[in-house]
Structure formats: structure tokens, C-alpha cells
Design a protein around this motif. Structure first.
Motif, PDB file in Angstrom:
ATOM      1  N   MET A 222       0.848  -1.185   0.000  1.00 55.50           N
ATOM      2  CA  MET A 222       0.000   0.000   0.000  1.00 55.50           C
ATOM      3  C   MET A 222       0.886   1.239   0.000  1.00 55.50           C
ATOM      4  O   MET A 222       2.075   1.177   0.297  1.00 55.50           O
ATOM      5  N   LYS A 223       0.277   2.374  -0.326  1.00 51.71           N
ATOM      6  CA  LYS A 223       0.954   3.657  -0.199  1.00 51.71           C
ATOM      7  C   LYS A 223       0.769   4.176   1.230  1.00 51.71           C
ATOM      8  O   LYS A 223      -0.316   4.083   1.808  1.00 51.71           O
TER       9      LYS A 223
ATOM     10  N   ASP B 164       5.994   2.926  -0.686  1.00 51.03           N
ATOM     11  CA  ASP B 164       5.285   1.653  -0.756  1.00 51.03           C
ATOM     12  C   ASP B 164       5.696   0.806   0.433  1.00 51.03           C
ATOM     13  O   ASP B 164       6.896   0.587   0.667  1.00 51.03           O
TER      14      ASP B 164
ATOM     15  N   ARG C 192     -10.187   0.141   4.949  1.00 52.01           N
ATOM     16  CA  ARG C 192      -9.681   0.853   3.774  1.00 52.01           C
ATOM     17  C   ARG C 192      -9.930   2.341   4.011  1.00 52.01           C
ATOM     18  O   ARG C 192     -11.066   2.798   3.998  1.00 52.01           O
TER      19      ARG C 192
ATOM     20  N   LYS D  30     -10.266   6.271   3.766  1.00 50.45           N
ATOM     21  CA  LYS D  30     -10.692   7.247   2.764  1.00 50.45           C
ATOM     22  C   LYS D  30     -10.172   8.643   3.081  1.00 50.45           C
ATOM     23  O   LYS D  30     -10.069   9.493   2.195  1.00 50.45           O
TER      24      LYS D  30
ATOM     25  N   GLY E 176     -12.965   5.439   7.183  1.00 48.74           N
ATOM     26  CA  GLY E 176     -12.915   4.578   6.012  1.00 48.74           C
ATOM     27  C   GLY E 176     -13.961   3.487   6.052  1.00 48.74           C
ATOM     28  O   GLY E 176     -14.929   3.554   6.809  1.00 48.74           O
TER      29      GLY E 176
ATOM     30  N   GLU F 159      -3.131   3.966   3.110  1.00 49.40           N
ATOM     31  CA  GLU F 159      -4.318   3.472   2.415  1.00 49.40           C
ATOM     32  C   GLU F 159      -5.111   2.462   3.231  1.00 49.40           C
ATOM     33  O   GLU F 159      -6.308   2.272   3.003  1.00 49.40           O
ATOM     34  N   TRP F 160      -4.440   1.806   4.194  1.00 50.27           N
ATOM     35  CA  TRP F 160      -5.111   0.788   5.004  1.00 50.27           C
ATOM     36  C   TRP F 160      -4.698   0.947   6.464  1.00 50.27           C
ATOM     37  O   TRP F 160      -3.605   1.436   6.758  1.00 50.27           O
TER      38      TRP F 160
ATOM     39  N   LEU G 212      -2.951  12.501  -0.136  1.00 47.91           N
ATOM     40  CA  LEU G 212      -2.061  11.780   0.775  1.00 47.91           C
ATOM     41  C   LEU G 212      -0.602  12.149   0.514  1.00 47.91           C
ATOM     42  O   LEU G 212       0.171  12.349   1.456  1.00 47.91           O
TER      43      LEU G 212
ATOM     44  N   ILE H 125      -7.556  10.181   0.787  1.00 46.12           N
ATOM     45  CA  ILE H 125      -6.836   8.976   0.394  1.00 46.12           C
ATOM     46  C   ILE H 125      -7.629   8.269  -0.685  1.00 46.12           C
ATOM     47  O   ILE H 125      -8.765   7.863  -0.485  1.00 46.12           O
ATOM     48  N   ASP H 126      -7.026   8.116  -1.856  1.00 44.58           N
ATOM     49  CA  ASP H 126      -7.688   7.516  -3.007  1.00 44.58           C
ATOM     50  C   ASP H 126      -6.796   6.455  -3.594  1.00 44.58           C
ATOM     51  O   ASP H 126      -5.986   6.717  -4.481  1.00 44.58           O
ATOM     52  N   PRO H 127      -6.925   5.200  -3.093  1.00 41.85           N
ATOM     53  CA  PRO H 127      -6.031   4.139  -3.571  1.00 41.85           C
ATOM     54  C   PRO H 127      -6.124   3.961  -5.086  1.00 41.85           C
ATOM     55  O   PRO H 127      -7.220   4.083  -5.646  1.00 41.85           O
TER      56      PRO H 127
END
Length: 333
Positions: A1-2, A19, A34, A36, A68, A102-103, A308, A331-333
Motif C-alpha cells: 500500500m501507499k 510503498d 480501507r 478514505k 474509512g 491506504e489501510w 495523501l 486517500i484515493d487508492p
């Protein structure tokens, strides 16, 4: 994830988007969320500058506030299921990873259902300031209907919530601001008296407003010399609550000779010390606030949002001062 990593204490540029391995459930009580949005708070900038509470665990992911969607739940979780929208104050102090990512993994006992009527950005702006203002006014100061309260910096993150919570309790609010635009905002939130702290002797103005008595409660969200000034603005046997460490030069004599009760509000304490019952109580505060928000009785003001990857820019803007409301990372994966 970022995720945005802090690899060493320093200027905002130590925050870098990287990453990293995505987290996985380790306990039966956990949620995989997750994210957001993530709130940006002054504590984040302080930890970035001076180091986290766990300096041996760098790199760290900052950010206490998150909102999220639940992706997975532990076997012991009954109150949430995948697809639920949640918000919480969890991690970000250097130990458990925070929410600039992101998580996130969150203990289900410490999360609350997101208010349905607001965005993820507004929800992520909320937890730390909701809990801080609630505990300070309702738990520490025991604010009652009909009392008068002075809230320093009433248009800041904590202050703009405190004005509303005081009004909901039936108290009359005086607050301090720096500009006419902020005065308009404070009045819109429910402040009945607004003082320009650069232009007046705040303590004397408050005494005049209360016909020589002083307020029942003063809430200091600024620190430094403001705590000492708060004693003079507060009545005999009144309450003064501060969210900052007392300045070494604070003159405590006025508080003593007025028999005032002085309280400290550090809402991060339960997380820092692993106090499970208190963390559950804070999640309950968020549940109650969600009901107030959805009933239109409490609102969050997000003054600016950042991607982010722009976490460093958010820190620079926050440290520039004079903030109204809250900053949020989207946050937009």
C-alpha cells in the motif's frame, strides 16, 4: 500500500510517500479498514519535529484520526461487518501505525460508526477534537446548563467543536478570535460574546461580561501565558481546563486564592497507556457525537484538504498558524 513515512524527526520534508506492506488482521477483535481520509492535527506536527513517543520504532506512520470502510473483521467482532463505514482515533503516535496510509488495522472496540450525513473528510477531521472537547467540558469541567464558559481560540480544531458542545449543554459561550472573519464564524457556531484577544485585556473583558463574577468554566486550547490569564477570568470555585502542558512561568497563585479546580485534558493518554476501558469510553463519545451530527446539532469545519502525497504541505500549512477548523488528507487508492 501507499503510506506516508516519517523516517527521522525534522522538517515537513521528512514525510515521504512510500510503498509498504499492507497490514493484516492479527487479533480476533480487529478491523481491517480501507482508509478514505485522515485528519491532520497539531500533535502530528509536534511528533514529526521532536520525534514520536516510540523513537526506536522508526520509520513511523503518523495520523491519529481516520475514516474509512471496513474490509475485513476478526472472528470475534460482532458489531461491524465488511462494508460498514467507521471513524476513529487510533495509532499515529509512533507505536501502532497511524492513518497517513491506504489501510489501517483498528481494534473494533475503539471504532465508531461514521455519521451518515457527512463526508469521509469531515469524519476524519472529527475524532480527536470531538473527544478532546467532550472530555474537557463534560468530564473535566462538568459543564452545566446556565453556566458561562470562556473558550480560547474558538475557531480552531478543538475550539469550534467546544463552542457547539457548550451550547448543546445549555451554557453561554464567550470566545477569543484574531480576525473579523473568525468572529463571524464563532458567532455562527453559537458564541454569544466574541473577543479580539490582540486588542483587549481578555480577562478584564470577561469579568466585565459576567458583571464582575468571572466565568464558571474556562477552556484553554492555546497554552503558554493563556493558562495563567485564564485564572483571572474564572470565578471563585470555577473550573479551568487546559489541553497543553503548563508553562514553567505559570502563576498558580490566582487559581489557589480563588479555590479553582484546574484540570488537564490529554485525550491521547488511553492510547499511550493501553487503557482499554478508557479507549472504549472514547469510542462511545464518538457514537454519541455521530448521533448529534446526523441530527444536525453538531458540525465539523474542514478548511482545507490535501492528497495523501501532500502530507508535508499539510504540515507546513498547519504550522503556519491561524487555522480555522481542520485539515484533512484525502486517500484515493
Amino acid at each position: 500500500m501507499k503510506a506516508v513515512l516519517m523516517t527521522t524527526p525534522g522538517a515537513p520534508d521528512v514525510l515521504q510517500l512510500c510503498d509498504v506492506p499492507a497490514p493484516t488482521l492479527q487479533q480476533d477483535t480487529e478491523l481491517l479498514v480501507r482508509l478514505k481520509a485522515a485528519g491532520v492535527n497539531p500533535i502530528d506536527t509536534k511528533l514529526r519535529k521532536r520525534g514520536t513517543f516510540f523513537p526506536d520504532r522508526l520509520p513511523a506512520i503518523l495520523g491519529c484520526d481516520g475514516a474509512g470502510i471496513v474490509e475485513a473483521v476478526g472472528a470475534g467482532v460482532q458489531q461491524f461487518q465488511p462494508g460498514d463505514e467507521v471513524y476513529f482515533c487510533n495509532g499515529g503516535l509512533g507505536g501502532h501505525p497511524g492513518n497517513y496510509a491506504e489501510w489501517a488495522i483498528v481494534d473494533a472496540r475503539f471504532a465508531a460508526r461514521k455519521p451518515t450525513t457527512i463526508s469521509f473528510a469531515e469524519a476524519a477531521a472529527a475524532p480527536l477534537v470531538l473527544i478532546t472537547a467532550w472530555e474537557a467540558l463534560y468530564d473535566r469541567a462538568r459543564l452545566q446548563a446556565g453556566q458561562r464558559v470562556l473558550i480560547h481560540a474558538g475557531t480552531g480544531g478543538v475550539g469550534h467543536i467546544a463552542i457547539q458542545l457548550a451550547n448543546l449543554r445549555g451554557a453561554e459561550v464567550c470566545t477569543t478570535v484574531s480576525t473579523e472573519a473568525k468572529a463571524v464564524f464563532a458567532r455562527d457556531l453559537g458564541a454569544s460574546q466574541v473577543l479580539f484577544y490582540k486588542d483587549v485585556d481578555v480577562a478584564q473583558a470577561v469579568v466585565n461580561w459576567t458583571h464582575g463574577q468571572g466565568v464558571d468554566v474556562t477552556f484553554d486550547t492555546v497554552g503558554g501565558a493563556v493558562l495563567g490569564q485564564s485564572f483571572a477570568a474564572t470565578k471563585f470555585y470555577g473550573d479551568v481546563v487546559t489541553i497543553l502542558e503548563a508553562d514553567p512561568t505559570t502563576d498558580w497563585k490566582t487559581a489557589r486564592t480563588r479555590n479553582q479546580r484546574v484540570s488537564f485534558e490529554l485525550m491521547l493518554l488511553p492510547m499511550l497507556k493501553g487503557l482499554v476501558a478508557q479507549q472504549q469510553a472514547q469510542a462511545n463519545i464518538l457514537q454519541q457525537c455521530a448521533q448529534l451530527i446526523d441530527a444536525g446539532q453538531l458540525r465539523l469545519h474542514v478548511s482545507q484538504t490535501f492528497a495523501l502525497a501532500e502530507a508535508a504541505a499539510a504540515h507546513r500549512s498547519l504550522e503556519a498558524g491561524s487555522t480555522t477548523g481542520k485539515f484533512v488528507l484525502l486517500i484515493d487508492p
